[in-house]
Motif scaffolding. Structure first.
Motif, PDB file in Angstrom:
ATOM      1  N   ILE A  58       0.833  -1.203   0.000  1.00 46.45           N
ATOM      2  CA  ILE A  58       0.000   0.000   0.000  1.00 46.45           C
ATOM      3  C   ILE A  58       0.871   1.257   0.000  1.00 46.45           C
ATOM      4  O   ILE A  58       0.617   2.207  -0.741  1.00 46.45           O
ATOM      5  CB  ILE A  58      -0.936   0.013   1.223  1.00 46.45           C
ATOM      6  N   SER A  59       1.894   1.274   0.837  1.00 45.85           N
ATOM      7  CA  SER A  59       2.765   2.447   0.915  1.00 45.85           C
ATOM      8  C   SER A  59       4.139   2.057   1.453  1.00 45.85           C
ATOM      9  O   SER A  59       4.295   1.020   2.110  1.00 45.85           O
ATOM     10  CB  SER A  59       2.144   3.530   1.803  1.00 45.85           C
ATOM     11  N   VAL A  60       5.114   2.913   1.166  1.00 44.16           N
ATOM     12  CA  VAL A  60       6.493   2.721   1.629  1.00 44.16           C
ATOM     13  C   VAL A  60       7.002   4.039   2.200  1.00 44.16           C
ATOM     14  O   VAL A  60       6.755   5.105   1.627  1.00 44.16           O
ATOM     15  CB  VAL A  60       7.412   2.264   0.471  1.00 44.16           C
ATOM     16  N   LYS A  61       7.667   3.968   3.345  1.00 48.61           N
ATOM     17  CA  LYS A  61       8.338   5.142   3.915  1.00 48.61           C
ATOM     18  C   LYS A  61       9.800   4.767   4.171  1.00 48.61           C
ATOM     19  O   LYS A  61      10.083   3.897   4.993  1.00 48.61           O
ATOM     20  CB  LYS A  61       7.663   5.576   5.220  1.00 48.61           C
ATOM     21  N   ASP A  62      10.701   5.422   3.443  1.00 50.85           N
ATOM     22  CA  ASP A  62      12.125   5.129   3.555  1.00 50.85           C
ATOM     23  C   ASP A  62      12.782   6.149   4.481  1.00 50.85           C
ATOM     24  O   ASP A  62      13.211   7.215   4.046  1.00 50.85           O
ATOM     25  CB  ASP A  62      12.782   5.154   2.166  1.00 50.85           C
ATOM     26  N   TYR A  63      12.849   5.795   5.770  1.00 56.38           N
ATOM     27  CA  TYR A  63      13.481   6.671   6.748  1.00 56.38           C
ATOM     28  C   TYR A  63      14.996   6.475   6.795  1.00 56.38           C
ATOM     29  O   TYR A  63      15.669   7.058   7.652  1.00 56.38           O
ATOM     30  CB  TYR A  63      12.886   6.433   8.137  1.00 56.38           C
ATOM     31  N   ILE A  64      15.523   5.659   5.878  1.00 60.76           N
ATOM     32  CA  ILE A  64      16.976   5.520   5.766  1.00 60.76           C
ATOM     33  C   ILE A  64      17.505   6.630   4.855  1.00 60.76           C
ATOM     34  O   ILE A  64      18.447   7.336   5.200  1.00 60.76           O
ATOM     35  CB  ILE A  64      17.350   4.129   5.231  1.00 60.76           C
ATOM     36  N   TYR A  95      15.948   8.869  13.692  1.00 58.43           N
ATOM     37  CA  TYR A  95      15.369   7.532  13.471  1.00 58.43           C
ATOM     38  C   TYR A  95      15.532   7.099  12.018  1.00 58.43           C
ATOM     39  O   TYR A  95      15.227   7.852  11.091  1.00 58.43           O
ATOM     40  CB  TYR A  95      13.888   7.551  13.831  1.00 58.43           C
ATOM     41  N   LYS A  96      16.016   5.859  11.851  1.00 60.12           N
ATOM     42  CA  LYS A  96      16.164   5.283  10.520  1.00 60.12           C
ATOM     43  C   LYS A  96      15.564   3.883  10.488  1.00 60.12           C
ATOM     44  O   LYS A  96      15.805   3.064  11.384  1.00 60.12           O
ATOM     45  CB  LYS A  96      17.645   5.210  10.117  1.00 60.12           C
ATOM     46  N   SER A  97      14.788   3.629   9.460  1.00 63.33           N
ATOM     47  CA  SER A  97      14.179   2.321   9.260  1.00 63.33           C
ATOM     48  C   SER A  97      13.458   2.368   7.917  1.00 63.33           C
ATOM     49  O   SER A  97      13.248   3.445   7.365  1.00 63.33           O
ATOM     50  CB  SER A  97      13.192   2.002  10.390  1.00 63.33           C
ATOM     51  N   TYR A  98      13.106   1.197   7.396  1.00 58.53           N
ATOM     52  CA  TYR A  98      12.363   1.121   6.131  1.00 58.53           C
ATOM     53  C   TYR A  98      11.003   0.537   6.450  1.00 58.53           C
ATOM     54  O   TYR A  98      10.909  -0.589   6.955  1.00 58.53           O
ATOM     55  CB  TYR A  98      13.118   0.238   5.130  1.00 58.53           C
ATOM     56  N   HIS A  99       9.944   1.308   6.200  1.00 58.19           N
ATOM     57  CA  HIS A  99       8.595   0.878   6.560  1.00 58.19           C
ATOM     58  C   HIS A  99       7.782   0.532   5.317  1.00 58.19           C
ATOM     59  O   HIS A  99       7.778   1.292   4.347  1.00 58.19           O
ATOM     60  CB  HIS A  99       7.857   1.984   7.320  1.00 58.19           C
ATOM     61  N   GLU A 138       2.052  -3.730   9.115  1.00 61.78           N
ATOM     62  CA  GLU A 138       3.175  -2.806   8.942  1.00 61.78           C
ATOM     63  C   GLU A 138       4.476  -3.595   9.122  1.00 61.78           C
ATOM     64  O   GLU A 138       4.666  -4.277  10.132  1.00 61.78           O
ATOM     65  CB  GLU A 138       3.133  -1.669   9.958  1.00 61.78           C
ATOM     66  N   ILE A 139       5.352  -3.498   8.130  1.00 59.13           N
ATOM     67  CA  ILE A 139       6.645  -4.181   8.175  1.00 59.13           C
ATOM     68  C   ILE A 139       7.742  -3.131   8.320  1.00 59.13           C
ATOM     69  O   ILE A 139       7.814  -2.188   7.523  1.00 59.13           O
ATOM     70  CB  ILE A 139       6.885  -5.021   6.901  1.00 59.13           C
ATOM     71  N   GLN A 140       8.567  -3.284   9.334  1.00 57.00           N
ATOM     72  CA  GLN A 140       9.725  -2.411   9.529  1.00 57.00           C
ATOM     73  C   GLN A 140      10.982  -3.235   9.289  1.00 57.00           C
ATOM     74  O   GLN A 140      11.136  -4.308   9.882  1.00 57.00           O
ATOM     75  CB  GLN A 140       9.747  -1.823  10.940  1.00 57.00           C
ATOM     76  N   ILE A 141      11.854  -2.743   8.425  1.00 62.84           N
ATOM     77  CA  ILE A 141      13.099  -3.453   8.119  1.00 62.84           C
ATOM     78  C   ILE A 141      14.265  -2.543   8.489  1.00 62.84           C
ATOM     79  O   ILE A 141      14.308  -1.383   8.063  1.00 62.84           O
ATOM     80  CB  ILE A 141      13.184  -3.833   6.621  1.00 62.84           C
ATOM     81  N   ARG A 142      15.179  -3.052   9.292  1.00 67.57           N
ATOM     82  CA  ARG A 142      16.313  -2.230   9.745  1.00 67.57           C
ATOM     83  C   ARG A 142      17.504  -3.103  10.095  1.00 67.57           C
ATOM     84  O   ARG A 142      17.353  -4.322  10.277  1.00 67.57           O
ATOM     85  CB  ARG A 142      15.900  -1.386  10.947  1.00 67.57           C
TER      86      ARG A 142
END
Length: 210
Positions: free
Chosen positions: A112-118, A126-130, A149-153
């Protein structure tokens, strides 16, 4: 919890948790299979470990109130995207994007959506890939497309996020400036560490191929 507690709502909440837990099991199984396949093909596991959780009713109600929604089961499902959350911890930043791509390529997962906090860290550091995805949960009488919600870090990012989370709750979101400044500096150190570890890993692989 300010959710109505009549018999129907209790049954509905039980059903909601059943559905979200089932969605988490499906995503976790998919990730474990992908990790096993990666080990078989490349002799390497991109995933260090996986954590999953269902948000507490109290936390969900607090989030609904914050955004001005009435505390009902329907609003929980409709407006709260992180009722079911799964965190994927990996070794290197390059793993993050490989894992995200593998998830996106699953035919029954809809991103549905992606948020690239990296690439775009939060002001706190804060850094992570949501990723917000839906996965079908097959019940006896219907199919429920369920949000996860999937968080990858990386391990280092997760270590930083864990400390930031503790500080946020200790100071109720109002940590002293000196602590916030140190957190941002630690985030820079984490980024440098991740970059150096990735570079070192590439060098090791190249030497192994030589």
């Amino acid at each position: 919890m300010d959710v109505s507690t009549d018999r129907n709502d209790i049954d509905s909440w039980k059903e909601v948790t059943l559905i979200y837990n089932s969605a988490l099991k499906q995503i976790s199984t998919k990730l474990e299979i992908l990790n096993d396949e990666f080990q078989h093909v490349h002799r390497y596991n991109p995933i260090e470990h996986i954590k999953s959780r269902i948000k507490t009713p109290e936390s969900i109600v607090k989030k609904l109130k914050k955004h001005g929604y009435e505390s009902t089961i329907g609003n929980m499902v409709r407006y709260v995207n992180d009722i079911a959350g799964i965190r994927v911890i990996c070794s290197f930043t390059s793993d993050i994007y490989q894992i995200a791509e593998m998830i996106s390529n699953q035919s029954d997962i809809n991103v549905i959506s992606v948020k690239d906090y990296i690439v775009n860290p939060k002001p706190s550091g804060y850094k992570s890939y949501h990723m917000l995805v839906t996965v079908p949960v097959y019940l006896s009488d219907r199919i429920e497309q369920t949000k996860v919600e999937i968080q990858i870090r990386t391990v280092a990012m997760d270590f930083w996020a864990s400390l930031e989370h503790k500080i946020h709750y200790k100071f109720e979101g109002n940590a002293p400036d000196s602590i916030r400044d140190q957190l941002v500096e630690c985030s820079r150190i984490v980024s440098d560490l991740d970059a150096r570890m990735l570079s070192l890993n590439k060098e090791i692989q190249q030497l192994g191929e030589g």
